[in-house]
Design an enzyme around this catalytic site. Structure first.
Site, mmCIF file in Angstrom:
data_model
loop_
_atom_site.group_PDB
_atom_site.id
_atom_site.type_symbol
_atom_site.label_atom_id
_atom_site.label_comp_id
_atom_site.label_asym_id
_atom_site.label_seq_id
_atom_site.Cartn_x
_atom_site.Cartn_y
_atom_site.Cartn_z
ATOM 1 N N ASP A 52 37.845 77.087 98.899
ATOM 2 C CA ASP A 52 36.727 76.165 98.663
ATOM 3 C C ASP A 52 35.584 77.036 98.142
ATOM 4 O OD1 ASP A 52 35.130 73.781 98.785
ATOM 5 O OD2 ASP A 52 34.280 74.455 100.677
ATOM 6 N N SER A 53 34.483 76.393 97.781
ATOM 7 C CA SER A 53 33.304 77.165 97.366
ATOM 8 C C SER A 53 32.658 77.875 98.552
ATOM 9 C CB SER A 53 32.275 76.227 96.739
ATOM 10 O OG SER A 53 31.886 75.247 97.690
ATOM 11 N N CYS A 107 39.058 71.678 98.476
ATOM 12 C CA CYS A 107 37.800 71.382 97.791
ATOM 13 C C CYS A 107 38.050 70.211 96.841
ATOM 14 C CB CYS A 107 37.391 72.617 96.995
ATOM 15 S SG CYS A 107 36.008 72.343 95.888
ATOM 16 N N GLU A 121 25.979 73.914 103.615
ATOM 17 C CA GLU A 121 26.347 75.341 103.549
ATOM 18 C C GLU A 121 25.255 76.204 104.175
ATOM 19 O OE1 GLU A 121 29.319 76.324 102.282
ATOM 20 O OE2 GLU A 121 29.016 78.494 102.261
ATOM 21 N N CYS A 147 34.104 65.276 99.760
ATOM 22 C CA CYS A 147 33.675 66.675 99.674
ATOM 23 C C CYS A 147 33.987 67.250 101.044
ATOM 24 C CB CYS A 147 32.183 66.786 99.380
ATOM 25 S SG CYS A 147 31.542 68.478 99.555
ATOM 26 N N HIS A 181 32.784 69.563 102.665
ATOM 27 C CA HIS A 181 31.624 69.893 103.511
ATOM 28 C C HIS A 181 31.176 68.683 104.351
ATOM 29 C CE1 HIS A 181 31.150 73.417 100.873
ATOM 30 N NE2 HIS A 181 30.219 73.875 101.683
HETATM 31 N N1 DGL Z 1 33.453 71.443 99.408
HETATM 32 C C1 DGL Z 1 33.591 71.271 98.024
HETATM 33 C C2 DGL Z 1 34.106 69.921 97.613
HETATM 34 O O1 DGL Z 1 34.899 69.363 98.352
HETATM 35 C C3 DGL Z 1 32.547 71.900 97.133
HETATM 36 C C4 DGL Z 1 31.116 71.555 97.362
HETATM 37 C C5 DGL Z 1 30.223 72.351 96.426
HETATM 38 O O2 DGL Z 1 30.374 73.583 96.390
HETATM 39 O O3 DGL Z 1 29.424 71.748 95.710
HETATM 40 O O4 DGL Z 1 33.825 69.409 96.563
#
Ligand code: DGL
Length: 268
Positions: A11-12, A74, A153, A185, A187
């Site tokens: 993931d990021s 992600c 984050e 997402c 997150h």
């Molecule tokens: N957690 C990621 C997603 O599901 C990336 C969120 C991001 O870095 O903008 O899209």
């Protein structure tokens, strides 16, 4: 490849750890190798070309580490770079994304449902959820919520800032009449309480981590690739060491982790 080889994930940043945690619970005998591309966080405002480039580099790294499967933890990468991940992983290494298992689950549990979705700009603009839902006769209304992933984050969850941001995104009641809400997402499960507080109780918030870990278990079983016992400890890498990632990982996993920095220049 050995069944005891690790499952690679990326993931990021910390978002994919919500999937990692569910995988650890569902498949405790598996070892994980997690890469958070913190040098390029947030992914949600990147172009499809950049996301493909990052996904290719990270998948090569996971292959170098001997991973037997890749979980693209992600939505932004799953929506924009899945073919590229599959091409690098090759036919022997299954790739599990976080989009199709959730769409399959949503439509099979509520075939006539009206679904709502929040995600990053990269995910919403890809149109992948719309295409998958409409191929199955389902309907989805999507909203990009670009402030959320970076705030999460940075550790802003379960507090006044995340509450205010979530409130702003739901203020006009656009999701109140839907049957279910998809957190597109990885997150966002960290602000699930704030999101639930903005929705009437009949709107089900779909549990993406549980659905994706179930899909991973199914895919590994079908290939006869389940580990018999955990033979190595989980490995956590980031492309830029950040305290926010270390704190977020400890919060999500309930324990601090050894975090290795692997600069992007070594991955490309
Ligand atoms: N957690 C990621 C997603 O599901 C990336 C969120 C991001 O870095 O903008 O899209």
């Amino acid at each position: 490849m050995s069944n005891n080889a690790p499952i690679g994930m990326f993931d990021s940043g910390i978002g994919g750890l919500t999937i990692a945690k569910a995988l650890m619970q569902r498949l405790p005998q598996e070892s994980l190798c997690y890469l958070g591309d913190t040098a390029h966080m947030p992914y949600g405002d990147k172009s499809p070309e950049r996301l493909k480039e990052y996904a290719v580099g990270i998948t090569k790294r996971l292959m170098d580490l001997g991973c037997k499967a890749v979980v693209v933890a992600c939505n932004s990468a799953s929506s924009n770079a899945l073919d590229e991940v599959r091409a690098v992983a090759g036919p022997e290494v299954p790739v599990i994304d976080v989009v199709s298992p959730v769409v399959d689950w949503a439509v099979s549990h509520n075939p006539c449902g009206e679904f709502a979705l929040i995600g990053t700009r990269a995910t919403v603009q890809s149109g992948l959820y719309d295409r998958l839902f409409s191929a199955k006769g389902g309907k989805v209304t999507s909203l990009a919520t670009p402030l959320l992933a970076s705030a999460i984050e940075e550790g802003f969850h379960n507090g006044t800032i995340s509450k205010a941001v979530v409130e702003a995104y739901f203020a006009d009641g656009w999701a109140a009449e839907k049957d279910a809400m998809l957190l597109a997402c990885t997150h966002y499960p960290l602000v699930k309480d704030e999101i639930c507080a903005q929705l009437p109780s009949q709107v089900v918030v779909v549990d993406t981590p549980a659905i994706v870990s179930e899909r991973a278990a199914k895919v590994l079983s079908e290939r006869g690739a389940r580990a018999s016992a955990k033979t190595q400890s989980d490995r956590f890498e980031v492309t830029d060491w950040t305290q926010a990632f270390a704190d977020g990982a400890a919060h999500i996993l309930g324990t601090s982790v050894d975090l290795f920095e692997v600069p992007w220049s070594e991955i490309q």
